[in-house]
Design a protein around this motif. Structure first.
Motif, PDB file in Angstrom:
ATOM      1  N   GLU A  15      42.996  44.005 -64.491  1.00  0.00           N
ATOM      2  CA  GLU A  15      43.904  43.276 -63.610  1.00  0.00           C
ATOM      3  C   GLU A  15      45.201  42.955 -64.345  1.00  0.00           C
ATOM      4  OE1 GLU A  15      41.142  40.393 -61.008  1.00  0.00           O
ATOM      5  OE2 GLU A  15      41.135  39.941 -63.159  1.00  0.00           O
ATOM      6  N   LEU A  16      46.301  43.231 -63.721  1.00  0.00           N
ATOM      7  CA  LEU A  16      47.592  42.838 -64.250  1.00  0.00           C
ATOM      8  C   LEU A  16      47.949  41.535 -63.542  1.00  0.00           C
ATOM      9  CD1 LEU A  16      49.868  43.619 -66.130  1.00  0.00           C
ATOM     10  CD2 LEU A  16      50.904  44.872 -64.234  1.00  0.00           C
ATOM     11  N   ILE A  17      48.000  40.444 -64.298  1.00  0.00           N
ATOM     12  CA  ILE A  17      48.170  39.118 -63.705  1.00  0.00           C
ATOM     13  C   ILE A  17      49.476  38.500 -64.156  1.00  0.00           C
ATOM     14  CG2 ILE A  17      47.188  36.798 -63.543  1.00  0.00           C
ATOM     15  CD1 ILE A  17      44.435  38.166 -64.025  1.00  0.00           C
ATOM     16  N   GLU A  51      55.870  35.635 -67.143  1.00  0.00           N
ATOM     17  CA  GLU A  51      55.145  36.565 -67.999  1.00  0.00           C
ATOM     18  C   GLU A  51      53.876  37.094 -67.340  1.00  0.00           C
ATOM     19  OE1 GLU A  51      54.774  34.261 -71.651  1.00  0.00           O
ATOM     20  OE2 GLU A  51      56.365  35.512 -72.495  1.00  0.00           O
ATOM     21  N   LEU A  52      53.375  38.194 -67.908  1.00  0.00           N
ATOM     22  CA  LEU A  52      52.169  38.844 -67.403  1.00  0.00           C
ATOM     23  C   LEU A  52      51.155  39.033 -68.521  1.00  0.00           C
ATOM     24  CD1 LEU A  52      54.601  41.322 -66.198  1.00  0.00           C
ATOM     25  CD2 LEU A  52      52.895  40.770 -64.523  1.00  0.00           C
ATOM     26  N   TYR A  53      49.893  39.202 -68.127  1.00  0.00           N
ATOM     27  CA  TYR A  53      48.867  39.599 -69.090  1.00  0.00           C
ATOM     28  C   TYR A  53      47.892  40.534 -68.403  1.00  0.00           C
ATOM     29  CZ  TYR A  53      45.737  36.036 -67.045  1.00  0.00           C
ATOM     30  OH  TYR A  53      44.979  35.290 -66.194  1.00  0.00           O
ATOM     31  N   LEU A  54      47.157  41.264 -69.197  1.00  0.00           N
ATOM     32  CA  LEU A  54      46.154  42.189 -68.694  1.00  0.00           C
ATOM     33  C   LEU A  54      44.784  41.565 -68.889  1.00  0.00           C
ATOM     34  CD1 LEU A  54      45.755  45.091 -67.583  1.00  0.00           C
ATOM     35  CD2 LEU A  54      45.466  45.826 -69.944  1.00  0.00           C
ATOM     36  N   GLY A  55      44.027  41.413 -67.799  1.00  0.00           N
ATOM     37  CA  GLY A  55      42.664  40.891 -67.852  1.00  0.00           C
ATOM     38  C   GLY A  55      41.688  42.045 -67.658  1.00  0.00           C
ATOM     39  N   VAL A  56      40.659  42.111 -68.503  1.00  0.00           N
ATOM     40  CA  VAL A  56      39.705  43.222 -68.446  1.00  0.00           C
ATOM     41  C   VAL A  56      38.282  42.665 -68.397  1.00  0.00           C
ATOM     42  CG1 VAL A  56      38.874  45.308 -69.583  1.00  0.00           C
ATOM     43  CG2 VAL A  56      41.274  44.657 -69.800  1.00  0.00           C
ATOM     44  N   LEU A  74      31.283  45.346 -69.342  1.00  0.00           N
ATOM     45  CA  LEU A  74      29.992  45.037 -69.965  1.00  0.00           C
ATOM     46  C   LEU A  74      29.628  43.562 -69.854  1.00  0.00           C
ATOM     47  CD1 LEU A  74      30.304  47.213 -73.203  1.00  0.00           C
ATOM     48  CD2 LEU A  74      29.031  47.759 -71.123  1.00  0.00           C
ATOM     49  N   GLY A  75      29.979  42.956 -68.734  1.00  0.00           N
ATOM     50  CA  GLY A  75      29.638  41.554 -68.509  1.00  0.00           C
ATOM     51  C   GLY A  75      30.506  40.574 -69.285  1.00  0.00           C
ATOM     52  N   GLN A  76      31.604  41.045 -69.835  1.00  0.00           N
ATOM     53  CA  GLN A  76      32.498  40.196 -70.607  1.00  0.00           C
ATOM     54  C   GLN A  76      33.901  40.249 -69.999  1.00  0.00           C
ATOM     55  OE1 GLN A  76      32.234  41.205 -74.871  1.00  0.00           O
ATOM     56  NE2 GLN A  76      30.405  42.346 -74.316  1.00  0.00           N
ATOM     57  N   TYR A  77      34.666  39.181 -70.204  1.00  0.00           N
ATOM     58  CA  TYR A  77      36.053  39.136 -69.732  1.00  0.00           C
ATOM     59  C   TYR A  77      36.948  38.799 -70.908  1.00  0.00           C
ATOM     60  CZ  TYR A  77      40.268  37.807 -67.230  1.00  0.00           C
ATOM     61  OH  TYR A  77      41.562  37.731 -66.774  1.00  0.00           O
ATOM     62  N   LYS A  78      37.986  39.585 -71.087  1.00  0.00           N
ATOM     63  CA  LYS A  78      38.965  39.315 -72.137  1.00  0.00           C
ATOM     64  C   LYS A  78      40.352  39.535 -71.565  1.00  0.00           C
ATOM     65  CE  LYS A  78      35.806  40.482 -75.766  1.00  0.00           C
ATOM     66  NZ  LYS A  78      35.611  40.981 -77.095  1.00  0.00           N
ATOM     67  N   LYS A  79      41.334  38.870 -72.191  1.00  0.00           N
ATOM     68  CA  LYS A  79      42.701  39.061 -71.728  1.00  0.00           C
ATOM     69  C   LYS A  79      43.639  39.200 -72.915  1.00  0.00           C
ATOM     70  CE  LYS A  79      43.658  34.157 -70.967  1.00  0.00           C
ATOM     71  NZ  LYS A  79      44.065  33.173 -69.980  1.00  0.00           N
ATOM     72  N   THR A  80      44.765  39.858 -72.657  1.00  0.00           N
ATOM     73  CA  THR A  80      45.765  40.075 -73.688  1.00  0.00           C
ATOM     74  C   THR A  80      46.676  38.869 -73.797  1.00  0.00           C
ATOM     75  OG1 THR A  80      47.356  41.041 -72.153  1.00  0.00           O
ATOM     76  CG2 THR A  80      45.777  42.563 -73.192  1.00  0.00           C
ATOM     77  N   GLN A  81      47.532  38.902 -74.794  1.00  0.00           N
ATOM     78  CA  GLN A  81      48.598  37.917 -74.897  1.00  0.00           C
ATOM     79  C   GLN A  81      49.612  38.206 -73.791  1.00  0.00           C
ATOM     80  OE1 GLN A  81      48.755  35.335 -77.172  1.00  0.00           O
ATOM     81  NE2 GLN A  81      46.699  35.963 -77.742  1.00  0.00           N
ATOM     82  N   CYS A  82      50.388  37.234 -73.418  1.00  0.00           N
ATOM     83  CA  CYS A  82      51.402  37.418 -72.380  1.00  0.00           C
ATOM     84  C   CYS A  82      52.570  38.251 -72.901  1.00  0.00           C
ATOM     85  CB  CYS A  82      51.928  36.067 -71.910  1.00  0.00           C
ATOM     86  SG  CYS A  82      50.718  35.133 -70.959  1.00  0.00           S
TER      87      CYS A  82
END
Length: 76
Positions: free
Chosen positions: A69-71, A13-18, A21-29
């Motif tokens: 980032e697509l991880i 599976e993959l997720y998108l990491g963004v 503004l000094g913050q990091y969030k990621k999507t569900q896989c």
């Protein structure tokens, strides 16, 4: 997300990491098959307490870098 001509080597599976503004969030896989569908919203909020002039705020936002980032997960 589409990527014509690209094949994913593994089917993990993959997720998108963004980073924004000094913050990091990621999507569900999601499954590793194009097109990728991310059915969620990522909300970034930041207060600029010392900014009075809107022009100064524009300058701060222009120099901020957004990283997407697509991880792909890897098996242990």
């Amino acid at each position: 997300i589409t990527c014509p001509g690209v094949l994913l080597k593994d089917k993990e599976e993959l997720y998108l990491g963004v980073s924004l503004l000094g913050q990091y969030k990621k999507t569900q896989c999601v499954p590793a098959a194009f097109p990728l569908f991310f059915q969620e919203k990522l909300v970034f909020e930041k207060a600029f307490a010392d900014v009075v002039d809107p022009g100064d705020l524009v300058e701060l936002l222009e120099i901020d870098t957004a990283v997407l980032e697509l991880i792909q997960l890897v098996p242990p």
